[in-house]
Design a protein around this motif. Structure first.
Motif, PDB file in Angstrom:
ATOM      1  N   LEU A 273       0.824  -1.001   0.035  1.00 21.81           N
ATOM      2  CA  LEU A 273       0.096  -0.080   0.034  1.00 21.81           C
ATOM      3  C   LEU A 273       0.895   1.195  -0.049  1.00 21.81           C
ATOM      4  CD1 LEU A 273      -2.541  -1.082   2.772  1.00 21.81           C
ATOM      5  CD2 LEU A 273      -2.735  -1.132   0.106  1.00 21.81           C
ATOM      6  N   ASN A 274       0.532   2.103  -0.731  1.00 18.66           N
ATOM      7  CA  ASN A 274       1.255   3.335  -0.975  1.00 18.66           C
ATOM      8  C   ASN A 274       0.438   4.378  -0.117  1.00 18.66           C
ATOM      9  OD1 ASN A 274       3.002   5.668  -1.560  1.00 18.66           O
ATOM     10  ND2 ASN A 274       2.217   5.672  -3.642  1.00 18.66           N
ATOM     11  N   THR A 275       0.573   4.317   1.130  1.00 22.79           N
ATOM     12  CA  THR A 275      -0.205   5.428   1.852  1.00 22.79           C
ATOM     13  C   THR A 275       0.772   5.769   3.256  1.00 22.79           C
ATOM     14  OG1 THR A 275      -2.340   5.458   3.281  1.00 22.79           O
ATOM     15  CG2 THR A 275      -1.285   3.261   2.926  1.00 22.79           C
ATOM     16  N   ASP A 276       0.325   6.935   3.978  1.00 21.63           N
ATOM     17  CA  ASP A 276       0.858   7.181   5.222  1.00 21.63           C
ATOM     18  C   ASP A 276       0.012   6.632   6.349  1.00 21.63           C
ATOM     19  OD1 ASP A 276      -1.439   8.559   4.716  1.00 21.63           O
ATOM     20  OD2 ASP A 276      -0.447  10.670   5.425  1.00 21.63           O
TER      21      ASP A 276
ATOM     22  N   GLY B 299     -11.953   4.912   5.724  1.00 21.48           N
ATOM     23  CA  GLY B 299     -11.967   5.289   4.430  1.00 21.48           C
ATOM     24  C   GLY B 299     -12.277   4.005   3.619  1.00 21.48           C
ATOM     25  N   THR B 300     -12.000   4.358   2.398  1.00 25.33           N
ATOM     26  CA  THR B 300     -12.400   3.290   1.440  1.00 25.33           C
ATOM     27  C   THR B 300     -10.930   2.644   0.768  1.00 25.33           C
ATOM     28  OG1 THR B 300     -12.677   4.740  -0.171  1.00 25.33           O
ATOM     29  CG2 THR B 300     -14.508   4.058   0.636  1.00 25.33           C
ATOM     30  N   ILE B 301     -11.140   1.454   0.467  1.00 24.16           N
ATOM     31  CA  ILE B 301      -9.938   0.609  -0.160  1.00 24.16           C
ATOM     32  C   ILE B 301     -10.476  -0.080  -1.164  1.00 24.16           C
ATOM     33  CG2 ILE B 301     -10.206  -1.159   1.706  1.00 24.16           C
ATOM     34  CD1 ILE B 301      -6.915  -1.104   1.424  1.00 24.16           C
ATOM     35  N   ASN B 302      -9.489  -0.231  -2.217  1.00 26.65           N
ATOM     36  CA  ASN B 302      -9.850  -0.900  -3.499  1.00 26.65           C
ATOM     37  C   ASN B 302      -8.919  -2.030  -3.408  1.00 26.65           C
ATOM     38  OD1 ASN B 302      -9.809  -2.286  -6.161  1.00 26.65           O
ATOM     39  ND2 ASN B 302     -10.878  -0.575  -6.902  1.00 26.65           N
ATOM     40  N   LEU B 303      -9.062  -3.271  -2.813  1.00 30.40           N
ATOM     41  CA  LEU B 303      -8.226  -4.414  -3.001  1.00 30.40           C
ATOM     42  C   LEU B 303      -7.750  -4.850  -4.214  1.00 30.40           C
ATOM     43  CD1 LEU B 303     -10.197  -6.108   0.039  1.00 30.40           C
ATOM     44  CD2 LEU B 303      -7.956  -4.782   0.545  1.00 30.40           C
ATOM     45  N   GLN B 304      -8.261  -4.342  -5.234  1.00 32.32           N
ATOM     46  CA  GLN B 304      -7.680  -4.902  -6.630  1.00 32.32           C
ATOM     47  C   GLN B 304      -6.467  -3.955  -6.886  1.00 32.32           C
ATOM     48  OE1 GLN B 304      -8.809  -7.889  -7.777  1.00 32.32           O
ATOM     49  NE2 GLN B 304     -10.152  -7.658  -5.904  1.00 32.32           N
ATOM     50  N   ASN B 305      -6.638  -2.548  -6.808  1.00 27.13           N
ATOM     51  CA  ASN B 305      -5.562  -1.840  -7.423  1.00 27.13           C
ATOM     52  C   ASN B 305      -5.050  -1.278  -6.099  1.00 27.13           C
ATOM     53  OD1 ASN B 305      -7.477   0.341  -6.431  1.00 27.13           O
ATOM     54  ND2 ASN B 305      -8.148   0.536  -8.920  1.00 27.13           N
ATOM     55  N   LEU B 306      -5.441  -1.506  -4.846  1.00 21.67           N
ATOM     56  CA  LEU B 306      -4.799  -0.755  -3.724  1.00 21.67           C
ATOM     57  C   LEU B 306      -4.841   0.760  -3.521  1.00 21.67           C
ATOM     58  CD1 LEU B 306      -1.804  -3.220  -3.196  1.00 21.67           C
ATOM     59  CD2 LEU B 306      -3.917  -3.686  -2.559  1.00 21.67           C
TER      60      LEU B 306
END
Length: 560
Positions: free
Chosen positions: A232-235, A258-265
């Motif tokens: 995951l590219n996140t802080d 929040g929301t997360i797309n587990l396909q494209n992350l």
């Protein structure tokens, strides 16, 4: 035949001194908790007992009794010169049995001493005899009869591990701990081999679109029998839970929802807060968020509208059944009305961390034990003096799984409801009853003082010397020293097991030093944390050492 006054007083005294004596042993019938109930004595010393699972006989030198529900009913019996012990002759009929006597003590009736040494009030004896009637266990010891109750409605798995979450479905069970993640293919067998990928967890295991994800600060996906880290590219840090509503998957971290797309992350923050989010549940399109600041946040995912309701106490857990909303909070259990946006306190208790519905009743874990809140508004304590963990309470296939700092409690639910609960006394919830309860407590204290005085007077008149409670040098200082040396000593049970005493006995010993067991352990854990921090040990290692989350350690032990 009823006991005479002196024996009755002795029985009361002995019952007080050894009340709630608790055992954990891994052998035979003592694989569960065995609790001391009562002591019985007769004018003559008891030579032996015997039972067939339905009947219990008690032999003295000159008399033979059938024992039932606290009564000694004398049987017709004429002792012979060549006999000293009496035994039951097996019979298929329920209430009919015969007896035979022997002069010698048969080897077949000798008790294995090693499995009993922890529950004996003194040294073991050569001619001890035993019998079991239902869940009651009897031991003839040193001329008296000891009665115990065996609590076999639960077992403890993964002993010594701090359990963080239990996930179930029809395929397998995932037990996430601070010492590895374990996957079991059946309900009966508990694996002791962790699967690779990560060695600890601080969040939930969730199934989203037929894939399994582990929230352990970062997020892992189960793939080919191991956990693979999602890049995951996140802080965002400290992911705790995933929840799908419609086509959208929501995440809960400590400071963001929040929301997360587990396909494209791809991730998108919806709500952020400086106070910690403890739980996230949904009721239809409404997302309910429990926060450490004492507010319940209500987010309409369709209208993207956020509201809040002030509960006034840190919310650890949200439980929903139909439209009934239960909040487990720092100062008690609350019910929240979604229409009026108001909450009602069901009962007050410190650190209620999770609750689940069991029919119309509510099962509750806290830092002090496991409780049941019934539809009749009564509270029963099921397991005491155990520090349970957040997110670690669930039920599946008539079993309740309750994770603690000392292992996973697996509870037989039908047995709990049908056998154990009817024998328990409810806690007092009505504050108006406190005055009468205080009077009862004072009266009981007076009885204890009088009975203890009588017991001391008569102690040397028929009570053997080795029947006294064994002395011990267990002190808070010794516990502190041993906890620093032994990394496995992180819970009440592990410490009691280390000293080969019961948890109840440990609590009693520490009360003599004006110490509460759980508070002492937490204080020592704090000292261990500070010591390891000064040695520059990583916070993750410290977390595993003391059985607390990194966040908890930072907030409660390293703050300021």
């Amino acid at each position: 035949m009823r006991l005479n006054t002196q024996n009755l007083v002795l029985s009361i005294c002995q019952g007080i001194l050894f009340s709630c004596f608790l055992l954990w042993s891994a052998q035979d019938m003592f694989a569960q908790d065995t609790i001391f109930v009562k002591t019985y004595s007769l004018p003559e010393k008891i030579a032996n007992i015997d039972g067939d699972g339905r009947n219990l006989i008690v032999r003295t030198d000159n008399h033979l009794y059938k024992f039932n529900a606290g009564r000694f009913d004398e049987l017709k019996f004429t002792p012979q010169e060549n006999d000293r012990f009496t035994w039951i002759s097996k019979n298929d009929k329920q209430d009919v049995f015969g007896t035979y006597s022997t002069l010698q003590f048969p080897e077949s009736h000798q008790v294995k001493h090693r499995r009993l040494e922890t529950i004996l009030p003194g040294y073991d004896q050569y001619n001890m005899t035993e019998a079991s009637i239902g869940n009651l266990y009897y031991l003839a010891y040193n001329g008296i009869l000891l009665e115990y109750r065996i609590h076999n409605f639960y077992s403890i798995k993964h002993r010594g591990k701090s359990i963080r979450h239990i996930y179930h479905d029809d395929n397998f069970r995932v037990v996430a701990t601070y010492a590895g993640i374990f996957i079991d293919s059946t309900n009966e067998v508990f694996s002791n081999k962790p699967i690779p990928g990560t060695n600890f967890s601080s969040g939930e295991t969730n199934k989203i679109d037929n894939h399994y994800y582990l929230n352990s600060d970062p997020i892992y996906q189960l793939s080919n029998g191991q956990w693979e880290l999602l890049p995951l590219n996140t802080d965002i840090k400290h992911f705790k839970k995933l929840l799908k509503i419609g086509n959208q998957t929501y995440f809960q971290s400590t400071q963001a929802i929040g929301t997360i797309n587990l396909q494209n992350l791809n991730l998108k923050k919806v709500i952020t807060h400086t106070s910690e989010f403890h739980d996230m549940e949904n009721l239809g399109s409404m997302l309910l968020l429990g926060n450490a600041n004492g507010k319940l946040y209500l987010y309409d995912v369709d209208k993207r509208k956020l509201e809040s309701a002030n509960i006034g106490s840190s919310i650890y857990d949200i439980t929903i059944k139909g439209e009934q909303i239960i909040l487990s909070c720092n100062d008690g259990l609350y019910e929240f009305d979604l229409k009026t946006k108001k909450s009602q306190l069901l009962f007050r208790h410190k650190h209620i961390i999770q609750s689940i519905f069991i029919g119309n009743n509510i099962l509750i874990t806290s830092f002090e034990g496991l409780f049941l809140y019934t539809q009749n508004k009564e509270v029963f304590q099921i397991i005491e003096n155990v520090e349970f963990n957040k997110r670690a309470l669930s039920s599946w296939n008539e079993q309740v799984y309750a994770g603690s700092t000392e292992g996973l409690y697996v509870i037989n639910l039908p047995q709990l409801i049908n056998e154990i609960l009817p024998r328990l006394d409810p806690e007092i919830l009505d504050e108006n009853k406190l005055d009468s309860s205080l009077s009862i407590a004072l009266g009981f204290t007076l009885v204890v003082i009088i009975a203890s005085t009588v017991f001391i007077r008569y102690r040397n008149k028929g009570i053997p010397e080795n029947y006294r409670m064994p002395k011990t040098d267990i002190t808070p200082e010794r516990i502190r020293e041993d906890m620093f040396k032994n990394e496995h000593l992180i819970s009440v049970e592990s410490i009691a097991e280390h000293y080969q005493i019961s948890r109840v006995h440990l609590n009693r010993l520490l009360k003599k030093h004006d110490k509460n067991t759980l508070e002492l352990i937490k204080q020592i854990k704090k000292e261990i944390v500070l010591d390891l921090k000064n040695k520059q040990v990583p916070i993750e290692k410290i977390s595993q050492r003391v059985g607390y989350t990194s966040k908890y350690i930072k907030q409660h032990f390293l703050k300021g």
